[in-house]
Design a protein around this motif. Structure first.
Motif, PDB file in Angstrom:
ATOM      1  N   ASN A   1       1.218  -1.277   0.027  1.00 42.10           N
ATOM      2  CA  ASN A   1      -0.433  -0.149   0.483  1.00 42.10           C
ATOM      3  C   ASN A   1       0.892   1.336   0.260  1.00 42.10           C
ATOM      4  O   ASN A   1       1.490   2.001   1.103  1.00 42.10           O
ATOM      5  CB  ASN A   1      -1.034  -0.109   1.571  1.00 42.10           C
ATOM      6  CG  ASN A   1      -1.607   1.073   1.309  1.00 42.10           C
ATOM      7  OD1 ASN A   1      -2.004   2.161   0.451  1.00 42.10           O
ATOM      8  ND2 ASN A   1      -2.952   0.892   2.361  1.00 42.10           N
ATOM      9  N   THR A   2       1.344   1.715  -1.578  1.00 37.03           N
ATOM     10  CA  THR A   2       1.811   3.024  -1.696  1.00 37.03           C
ATOM     11  C   THR A   2       1.081   4.395  -1.210  1.00 37.03           C
ATOM     12  O   THR A   2       1.166   5.678  -2.153  1.00 37.03           O
ATOM     13  CB  THR A   2       2.478   3.373  -2.722  1.00 37.03           C
ATOM     14  OG1 THR A   2       1.491   3.342  -3.970  1.00 37.03           O
ATOM     15  CG2 THR A   2       3.095   1.920  -2.538  1.00 37.03           C
ATOM     16  N   SER A   3      -0.207   4.217  -0.452  1.00 31.21           N
ATOM     17  CA  SER A   3      -0.952   5.530  -0.403  1.00 31.21           C
ATOM     18  C   SER A   3      -1.372   6.122  -1.433  1.00 31.21           C
ATOM     19  O   SER A   3      -1.685   5.638  -2.544  1.00 31.21           O
ATOM     20  CB  SER A   3      -0.218   6.282   0.720  1.00 31.21           C
ATOM     21  OG  SER A   3      -1.445   7.008   1.212  1.00 31.21           O
ATOM     22  N   ALA A   4      -1.335   7.588  -1.455  1.00 30.84           N
ATOM     23  CA  ALA A   4      -1.286   8.059  -2.286  1.00 30.84           C
ATOM     24  C   ALA A   4      -0.733   8.251  -4.154  1.00 30.84           C
ATOM     25  O   ALA A   4      -1.040   8.339  -5.250  1.00 30.84           O
ATOM     26  CB  ALA A   4      -0.788   9.668  -2.675  1.00 30.84           C
ATOM     27  N   ALA A   5       0.636   6.786  -4.216  1.00 30.47           N
ATOM     28  CA  ALA A   5       0.901   7.381  -5.462  1.00 30.47           C
ATOM     29  C   ALA A   5       0.602   4.832  -5.628  1.00 30.47           C
ATOM     30  O   ALA A   5       1.210   5.258  -6.551  1.00 30.47           O
ATOM     31  CB  ALA A   5       2.079   6.670  -4.708  1.00 30.47           C
ATOM     32  N   SER A   6      -0.102   4.440  -5.207  1.00 30.25           N
ATOM     33  CA  SER A   6      -0.573   3.177  -5.379  1.00 30.25           C
ATOM     34  C   SER A   6      -1.622   4.192  -6.533  1.00 30.25           C
ATOM     35  O   SER A   6      -1.674   2.481  -7.329  1.00 30.25           O
ATOM     36  CB  SER A   6      -1.464   2.806  -4.278  1.00 30.25           C
ATOM     37  OG  SER A   6      -2.473   2.531  -5.168  1.00 30.25           O
ATOM     38  N   ILE A   7      -2.400   4.219  -6.619  1.00 33.36           N
ATOM     39  CA  ILE A   7      -3.187   4.444  -8.189  1.00 33.36           C
ATOM     40  C   ILE A   7      -1.895   5.156  -9.452  1.00 33.36           C
ATOM     41  O   ILE A   7      -1.181   3.665 -10.730  1.00 33.36           O
ATOM     42  CB  ILE A   7      -4.314   5.206  -8.285  1.00 33.36           C
ATOM     43  CG1 ILE A   7      -5.285   4.159  -7.313  1.00 33.36           C
ATOM     44  CG2 ILE A   7      -4.431   5.481  -9.814  1.00 33.36           C
ATOM     45  CD1 ILE A   7      -6.489   4.992  -7.151  1.00 33.36           C
ATOM     46  N   PRO A   8      -1.331   5.920  -9.136  1.00 33.69           N
ATOM     47  CA  PRO A   8      -0.365   6.268 -10.443  1.00 33.69           C
ATOM     48  C   PRO A   8       0.405   5.386 -10.887  1.00 33.69           C
ATOM     49  O   PRO A   8       1.531   4.809 -11.971  1.00 33.69           O
ATOM     50  CB  PRO A   8       0.279   7.556 -10.031  1.00 33.69           C
ATOM     51  CG  PRO A   8      -0.452   7.925  -8.963  1.00 33.69           C
ATOM     52  CD  PRO A   8      -1.743   7.093  -8.200  1.00 33.69           C
ATOM     53  N   LEU A   9       0.936   4.989  -9.551  1.00 32.54           N
ATOM     54  CA  LEU A   9       2.405   3.895 -10.169  1.00 32.54           C
ATOM     55  C   LEU A   9       1.322   2.425 -10.757  1.00 32.54           C
ATOM     56  O   LEU A   9       1.785   1.925 -11.613  1.00 32.54           O
ATOM     57  CB  LEU A   9       2.660   2.679  -8.575  1.00 32.54           C
ATOM     58  CG  LEU A   9       4.079   1.670  -8.313  1.00 32.54           C
ATOM     59  CD1 LEU A   9       5.001   2.379  -8.917  1.00 32.54           C
ATOM     60  CD2 LEU A   9       3.960   1.237  -7.239  1.00 32.54           C
TER      61      LEU A   9
END
Length: 337
Positions: free
Chosen positions: A292-300
């Protein structure tokens, strides 16, 4: 929606960055009482990337992701009008977007932070879309980046197994209305339940100055999460948000090519897809590699899917973020090459 906008908006390019340090479940089993089987069964996560003890920071990750997005379309950073950095773990509590602007040389861009944890990237995309569709800006850099390893209690088994560090970027650009790729959105907040996932501020003992002036100070602590409640919230509210958005656009779930959810937990991803009657083979996920990379998870995950040619021209993608706040946000896009 189309009739009220001055111009369309579409995602021109994406980029991402993760730290070099890999921390797998076996490593964590040497820190807390756990095992690879226990973690994979409950979360679907096998490893995560963590910033090491060098001088690396969230700005290093965010700038690398941004540079990769810019390189894909040979865009000069001076062409960027606005930078929105979605993060809950900034370098500076006053904000870090200005540091990102300076680092990549986007000297003509306005820059600000947006804090909404795991929903942050979607909210930043929606915000950027408004600026473009009303004619204010032409090129906007949206970055989701978090280094939650800095705010993780590594003795807490319930949270330390979940989080990783990463950054993902997207360049949003104006286009003719008929080529608009941002179809619609749905945003929600329930602040009454904010304690279910938070980084709380705790007061220190009272400190006195000059005999009469008394100031209470303190500091932020570690991530606190009620896992069961967050799970129930996600699997109940996210499908509702998605259906409200699709219904407003008169789009059926059968018309959706891809479902991209915040990479929180494999059981949540599967449960949401099941409730929407969307086949699991339409789920975009890289959770097992990054956690879980928080705000980065979707663009990643979006950048990886595009690099792998998973997403093709005119594909419709439902994107939904959810988490601390509690906030949840859905955006529907149609990919335009």
């Amino acid at each position: 929606m189309m009739s009220s906008i001055l111009q369309g908006a579409h995602i021109l390019a994406t980029g991402s960055a993760v730290p070099d340090l890999r921390v797998n479940n076996r490593h964590l089993s040497q820190v807390v009482e756990t095992s690879d089987e226990w973690i994979v069964t409950r979360t679907g996560i096998k490893e995560r990337r963590i910033l090491d003890d060098k001088d690396e920071s969230i700005i290093d990750l965010a700038s690398l992701a941004s540079a990769r997005a810019l390189k894909k379309v040979s865009m000069d950073p001076l062409e960027i009008d606005l930078i929105i950095l979605a993060t809950s773990s900034p370098n500076d509590l006053f904000g870090s977007a200005s540091q990102l602007q300076a680092k990549i040389g986007a000297d003509k861009a306005v820059a600000f932070d947006l804090t909404a944890a795991c929903s942050g990237f979607v909210l930043a995309l929606v915000t950027a879309t408004q600026f473009i569709q009303n004619g204010s800006y032409t090129n906007i850099l949206v970055v989701g980046a978090d280094v939650l390893s800095k705010w993780t209690d590594w003795s807490d088994r319930s949270t330390c197994i979940l989080f990783g560090d990463a950054a993902g970027a997207a360049i949003l650009q104006a286009c003719p209305k008929e080529k608009n790729g941002i179809l619609g959105f749905q945003l929600n907040t329930d602040g009454r339940k904010y304690k279910q996932l938070s980084i709380p501020y705790e007061k220190d003992n009272e400190t006195s100055y000059h005999q009469t002036l008394k100031i209470t100070q303190g500091k932020f602590k570690y991530i606190k999460m009620d896992g069961k409640e967050v799970y129930k919230f996600a699997v109940s509210q996210v499908p509702i948000s998605i259906m409200q958005c699709l219904d407003s656009l008169k789009i059926s779930t059968s018309d959706i090519d891809w479902l991209l959810l915040h990479q929180a937990n494999a059981r949540i991803l599967d449960a949401v897809a099941h409730k929407l009657s969307i086949n699991s083979n339409k789920l975009i996920s890289n959770l097992s590699k990054y956690g879980n990379t928080s705000a980065a998870s979707i663009p990643l995950a979006l950048d990886e899917a595009l690099d792998n040619n998973t997403i093709t021209s005119n594909d419709k993608i439902v994107i939904s973020g959810f988490g601390a706040g509690l906030t949840w946000a859905t955006i529907v896009i149609q990919w335009k090459c």
